[in-house]
Design an enzyme around this catalytic site. Structure first.
Site, PDB file in Angstrom:
ATOM      1  N   GLU A  46       0.836  -1.205   0.000  1.00  0.00           N
ATOM      2  CA  GLU A  46       0.000   0.000   0.000  1.00  0.00           C
ATOM      3  C   GLU A  46       0.870   1.254   0.000  1.00  0.00           C
ATOM      4  O   GLU A  46       0.604   2.210  -0.746  1.00  0.00           O
ATOM      5  CB  GLU A  46      -0.905  -0.009   1.233  1.00  0.00           C
ATOM      6  CG  GLU A  46      -1.753   1.236   1.412  1.00  0.00           C
ATOM      7  CD  GLU A  46      -2.325   1.337   2.814  1.00  0.00           C
ATOM      8  OE1 GLU A  46      -2.686   2.453   3.215  1.00  0.00           O
ATOM      9  OE2 GLU A  46      -2.389   0.305   3.510  1.00  0.00           O
ATOM     10  N   ASP A  50       0.778   3.807  -3.161  1.00  0.00           N
ATOM     11  CA  ASP A  50       0.358   5.190  -2.935  1.00  0.00           C
ATOM     12  C   ASP A  50       1.323   6.157  -3.617  1.00  0.00           C
ATOM     13  O   ASP A  50       0.902   7.123  -4.279  1.00  0.00           O
ATOM     14  CB  ASP A  50       0.302   5.466  -1.430  1.00  0.00           C
ATOM     15  CG  ASP A  50       0.041   6.925  -1.122  1.00  0.00           C
ATOM     16  OD1 ASP A  50      -1.057   7.418  -1.410  1.00  0.00           O
ATOM     17  OD2 ASP A  50       0.968   7.595  -0.610  1.00  0.00           O
ATOM     18  N   GLU A 122      -4.440   0.539  -3.659  1.00  0.00           N
ATOM     19  CA  GLU A 122      -3.060   1.013  -3.643  1.00  0.00           C
ATOM     20  C   GLU A 122      -2.087  -0.155  -3.539  1.00  0.00           C
ATOM     21  O   GLU A 122      -1.040  -0.160  -4.196  1.00  0.00           O
ATOM     22  CB  GLU A 122      -2.853   1.984  -2.472  1.00  0.00           C
ATOM     23  CG  GLU A 122      -3.559   3.321  -2.659  1.00  0.00           C
ATOM     24  CD  GLU A 122      -3.398   4.241  -1.478  1.00  0.00           C
ATOM     25  OE1 GLU A 122      -3.501   5.467  -1.656  1.00  0.00           O
ATOM     26  OE2 GLU A 122      -3.170   3.740  -0.345  1.00  0.00           O
TER      27      GLU A 122
END
Length: 233
Positions: A46, A50, A122
């Protein structure tokens, strides 16, 4: 899992080489915590996804909308990569159906929670980056985020910046902006026009173009990001 993977890969137009990466991207920490042996979850993916997503959305917005100023591009990006925006895309991809959740998250409706869905998206992008590199994840992001980026820009600015500026000023102040020619430069065959747009004598924006009309559009685009219209944008 096989049926889910096939459907997901079809939707994002990408096929994983290392299926373990996809599995980890879909594994929530609550699932990992309930296992007797360590199972990697998706938080690190993640983090990576991102960063990649912000870069690609920034690049796409920059290329799609050459007239929108920095502040406007920042707000478009923020809207697109917000939890709400990401959860909407994750829902379209049906990511919730593939999540590995702990019993508590399962019972509390974790498969539909915006926070978990946005994090999973993400993580998925982070997994694609690890699986095939930046070019591959760039293409995936462009495929699934182009429409939201354009929709955000359309809602915020419209396709005609002059008309959008006029409508906002009329709605808020019941007055119209004024355009003035500030400068003409360059040789006869490559004229560059500089136009200013003002409201009540205040300079809202200035733009350059090969014609007065194009310069006015660029000036209006910048004006839409002015403090005077900040609440409206």
């Amino acid at each position: 899992m096989t049926a889910f993977r096939i459907n997901l890969e079809k939707k994002i137009n990408y096929k994983f080489t290392d299926l373990k990466l996809l599995l980890q991207a879909l594994t929530h920490k609550s699932f990992s915590n309930e296992q007797t042996e360590y199972v990697a979850h998706n938080e690190r993916f993640e983090f990576l996804g991102d960063a990649v997503l912000e870069l690609v959305v920034s690049d796409l917005s920059f290329r799609y909308f050459p007239d929108i100023p920095e502040g406007g591009l920042t707000r478009i990006r923020a809207e697109v990569v917000s939890e709400k925006g990401l959860a909407a895309i994750a829902s379209l991809l049906d990511l919730g159906a593939g999540l590995r959740l702990g019993k508590g998250e399962e019972k509390s409706g974790g498969r539909e929670k915006p926070s978990l869905l946005s994090d999973a998206l993400e993580a998925l992008l982070g997994a694609i980056y690890l699986d095939s590199g930046f070019s591959a994840v760039y293409q995936v992001i462009e495929n699934i985020f182009s429409a939201p980026i354009r929709e955000s820009a359309q809602l915020r600015y419209g396709s005609d910046y002059k008309t959008c500026l006029q409508e906002r000023l009329q709605e808020r102040y019941n007055q119209l902006p004024e355009y003035q020619l500030a400068q003409v430069s360059g040789p006869d065959h490559e004229r560059v026009f500089s136009m200013e747009v003002r409201f009540n004598g205040q300079l809202l924006g200035k733009g350059n173009g090969s014609s007065k009309k194009s310069a006015e559009q660029k000036a209006a685009a910048i004006a839409l990001d002015h403090q005077l219209l900040k609440e409206e944008s």
